[in-house]
Design a protein around this motif. Structure first.
Motif, PDB file in Angstrom:
ATOM      1  N   GLY A 115      24.896 116.720  29.936  1.00 15.48           N
ATOM      2  CA  GLY A 115      25.323 115.961  31.059  1.00 15.48           C
ATOM      3  C   GLY A 115      25.577 114.458  30.555  1.00 15.48           C
ATOM      4  N   LEU A 116      25.704 113.448  31.554  1.00 15.49           N
ATOM      5  CA  LEU A 116      26.309 112.222  31.558  1.00 15.49           C
ATOM      6  C   LEU A 116      24.678 111.369  31.384  1.00 15.49           C
ATOM      7  N   VAL A 117      24.970 110.585  30.268  1.00 15.67           N
ATOM      8  CA  VAL A 117      24.051 109.710  29.882  1.00 15.67           C
ATOM      9  C   VAL A 117      24.432 108.264  29.833  1.00 15.67           C
ATOM     10  N   MET A 118      23.831 107.254  30.582  1.00 12.80           N
ATOM     11  CA  MET A 118      24.276 105.829  30.604  1.00 12.80           C
ATOM     12  C   MET A 118      23.068 105.051  30.429  1.00 12.80           C
ATOM     13  N   VAL A 119      23.341 104.073  29.536  1.00 11.31           N
ATOM     14  CA  VAL A 119      22.029 103.315  29.273  1.00 11.31           C
ATOM     15  C   VAL A 119      22.608 101.638  29.520  1.00 11.31           C
ATOM     16  N   ASP A 120      22.064 100.843  30.309  1.00 10.50           N
ATOM     17  CA  ASP A 120      22.510  99.460  30.388  1.00 10.50           C
ATOM     18  C   ASP A 120      22.585  98.985  28.748  1.00 10.50           C
ATOM     19  N   PRO A 121      23.594  98.072  28.694  1.00 13.14           N
ATOM     20  CA  PRO A 121      23.644  97.386  27.180  1.00 13.14           C
ATOM     21  C   PRO A 121      22.583  96.765  26.933  1.00 13.14           C
ATOM     22  N   SER A 122      21.753  96.218  27.706  1.00 16.25           N
ATOM     23  CA  SER A 122      20.742  95.474  27.298  1.00 16.25           C
ATOM     24  C   SER A 122      19.474  96.063  26.898  1.00 16.25           C
ATOM     25  N   ALA A 123      19.613  97.511  27.078  1.00 13.65           N
ATOM     26  CA  ALA A 123      18.529  98.252  26.767  1.00 13.65           C
ATOM     27  C   ALA A 123      18.807  99.346  25.572  1.00 13.65           C
ATOM     28  N   ARG A 124      19.912  99.244  25.052  1.00 10.76           N
ATOM     29  CA  ARG A 124      20.439 100.197  24.011  1.00 10.76           C
ATOM     30  C   ARG A 124      19.654 100.546  22.700  1.00 10.76           C
ATOM     31  N   SER A 125      18.875  99.385  22.322  1.00 11.80           N
ATOM     32  CA  SER A 125      18.193  99.458  21.252  1.00 11.80           C
ATOM     33  C   SER A 125      16.695  99.422  21.487  1.00 11.80           C
ATOM     34  N   ALA A 126      16.550 100.135  22.721  1.00 14.02           N
ATOM     35  CA  ALA A 126      15.018 100.552  23.130  1.00 14.02           C
ATOM     36  C   ALA A 126      14.592 101.836  22.850  1.00 14.02           C
ATOM     37  N   GLY A 127      15.402 102.514  22.116  1.00 10.47           N
ATOM     38  CA  GLY A 127      14.897 103.908  21.908  1.00 10.47           C
ATOM     39  C   GLY A 127      14.593 104.719  23.061  1.00 10.47           C
ATOM     40  N   LEU A 128      15.565 105.004  24.033  1.00  8.17           N
ATOM     41  CA  LEU A 128      15.287 105.887  25.199  1.00  8.17           C
ATOM     42  C   LEU A 128      15.805 107.367  24.935  1.00  8.17           C
ATOM     43  N   SER A 129      16.336 107.679  23.806  1.00 12.04           N
ATOM     44  CA  SER A 129      17.003 108.972  23.766  1.00 12.04           C
ATOM     45  C   SER A 129      16.005 109.869  23.933  1.00 12.04           C
ATOM     46  N   TRP A 130      14.936 109.750  23.468  1.00 16.09           N
ATOM     47  CA  TRP A 130      13.641 110.938  23.547  1.00 16.09           C
ATOM     48  C   TRP A 130      13.192 111.022  24.971  1.00 16.09           C
ATOM     49  N   LEU A 131      13.371 109.943  25.682  1.00 17.80           N
ATOM     50  CA  LEU A 131      13.369 110.097  27.123  1.00 17.80           C
ATOM     51  C   LEU A 131      14.336 110.826  27.747  1.00 17.80           C
ATOM     52  N   LEU A 132      15.525 110.415  27.551  1.00 23.79           N
ATOM     53  CA  LEU A 132      16.785 110.907  28.308  1.00 23.79           C
ATOM     54  C   LEU A 132      17.317 112.291  28.022  1.00 23.79           C
ATOM     55  N   TYR A 133      17.070 112.627  26.803  1.00 22.87           N
ATOM     56  CA  TYR A 133      17.256 113.971  26.551  1.00 22.87           C
ATOM     57  C   TYR A 133      15.975 114.794  26.412  1.00 22.87           C
ATOM     58  N   GLY A 134      15.088 114.554  25.498  1.00 20.86           N
ATOM     59  CA  GLY A 134      14.150 115.460  25.120  1.00 20.86           C
ATOM     60  C   GLY A 134      13.145 115.802  25.972  1.00 20.86           C
ATOM     61  N   LEU A 135      12.732 114.718  26.895  1.00 26.46           N
ATOM     62  CA  LEU A 135      11.588 114.970  27.725  1.00 26.46           C
ATOM     63  C   LEU A 135      11.747 115.724  29.068  1.00 26.46           C
ATOM     64  N   THR A 136      13.223 115.463  29.521  1.00 25.85           N
ATOM     65  CA  THR A 136      13.598 116.239  30.756  1.00 25.85           C
ATOM     66  C   THR A 136      13.589 117.839  30.206  1.00 25.85           C
ATOM     67  N   CYS A 137      14.208 117.773  29.109  1.00 22.30           N
ATOM     68  CA  CYS A 137      14.515 119.473  28.698  1.00 22.30           C
ATOM     69  C   CYS A 137      13.208 120.185  28.595  1.00 22.30           C
ATOM     70  N   PHE A 138      12.112 119.656  27.798  1.00 21.56           N
ATOM     71  CA  PHE A 138      10.929 120.302  27.710  1.00 21.56           C
ATOM     72  C   PHE A 138      10.126 120.277  29.087  1.00 21.56           C
TER      73      PHE A 138
END
Length: 316
Positions: A115-138
């Protein structure tokens, strides 16, 4: 509360409504099908928070597909992950994962669309991909009784193509050594036939079933997300960048449709490679709670033969 899930799942599992703080910096909220059970005021706040993130990403513009269609039906069938700044509770990112019904033989199952993933430009270097993808999937994998769960992804961004290929199993196309099975092609055709609206692809877009490429994809509400190859985020492994540059026509606006599977091997890789070590203790607690809801509690309830169990075992 009315759910469109099967009776046993509705009895044994409450709505997916989790709050998880992986670190001091972030607060994560995961809501499954919130349109079916969430109180109106809270649902409206969640919708406003997601639109706030969209506006930050698109310079004030909004989207009109998927979650943001006028009928609002996607809120009944999607899993929403919202990430907040823990200091001021400001929404900084979200992911909307719709559950797409497909047929597998005589059975109807659900494919989890990343699905749709959107990250505020101010937070794009914060390493959120594991939260937005992996955490919910598991979380969903545990609630799925640890059975393999099919996933899909539509994107033209090399970083996302590579992330999907490296995170999940049996991913086609994009994962070395994985050839398309009947299931891959069958699910891909069903998704393109019935669920284009979930990822903003118009009916006039083409689909190359041999390469699993959606041609001229940005005509169904996702127009603002079209990128050139130069602008699209690159993966650290240049193989995925070359793969996308060769496979997709960025001037036309192509996307790749990936089909894969979430299983135990995926879970192991996620825990070993993606989760920050500082977040593991909190994550283990959450996983234990969900595993209890998904497996332990149903067994204990079923063994208590002297107690009623909804429609499965009426009261005497």
């Amino acid at each position: 509360m009315a759910f469109n899930w099967r009776i046993a799942r509705a009895i044994w599992q409450p709505e997916l409504d989790l709050v998880f703080r992986p670190s001091r910096a972030f607060l994560v909220e995961v809501s499954g099908s919130p349109g079916m059970w969430m109180a109106p005021g809270r649902l409206e706040q969640l919708q406003r928070d997601c639109r706030t993130v969209v506006a930050a990403c698109l310079n004030g513009d909004q989207l009109d597909y998927g979650l943001f269609e006028a009928d609002g039906k996607a809120w009944n069938t999607s899993v929403i992950t919202l990430v907040r700044d823990a200091a001021d509770r400001r929404p900084i990112a979200f992911n909307a994962m719709p559950l797409l019904p497909v047929r597998q033989g005589a059975e109807q199952i659900e494919v989890l669309h990343l699905g749709l993933v959107m990250v505020d430009p101010s937070a794009r270097s914060a390493g959120l991909s594991w939260l937005l993808y992996g955490l919910t999937c598991f979380f969903l994998f545990l609630r799925h009784r640890l059975r393999p769960l099919w996933i899909s992804s539509v994107t033209q961004v090399p970083a996302v193509v590579g992330m999907v290929a490296e995170t999940f199993d049996q991913v086609w196309p994009g994962q070395d050594g994985t050839l398309p099975s009947f299931a891959h092609r069958h699910f891909a055709r069903q998704i393109m036939a019935s669920h284009r609206h979930a990822f903003g692809v118009g009916q006039d877009a083409g689909y190359d079933a041999v390469r699993s490429v959606i041609t001229d994809a940005y005509t169904g509400g996702s127009d603002n997300l079209k990128k050139s190859f130069a602008v699209a985020a690159k993966h650290r492994d240049p193989r995925y960048n070359r793969f996308c540059e060769t496979l997709l026509d960025y001037a036309r606006g192509d996307d790749v449709l990936q089909i894969g599977q979430l299983n135990f091997a995926t879970l192991r890789r996620f825990l070993l490679k993606s989760v920050p070590r500082s977040a593991l203790p909190r994550l283990i607690v959450q996983l234990a709670v969900i595993a209890t809801q998904a497996a332990v509690a149903p067994v204990l309830q079923w063994l208590a033969a002297d107690r009623s169990l909804g429609q499965l075992r009426p009261a005497r």
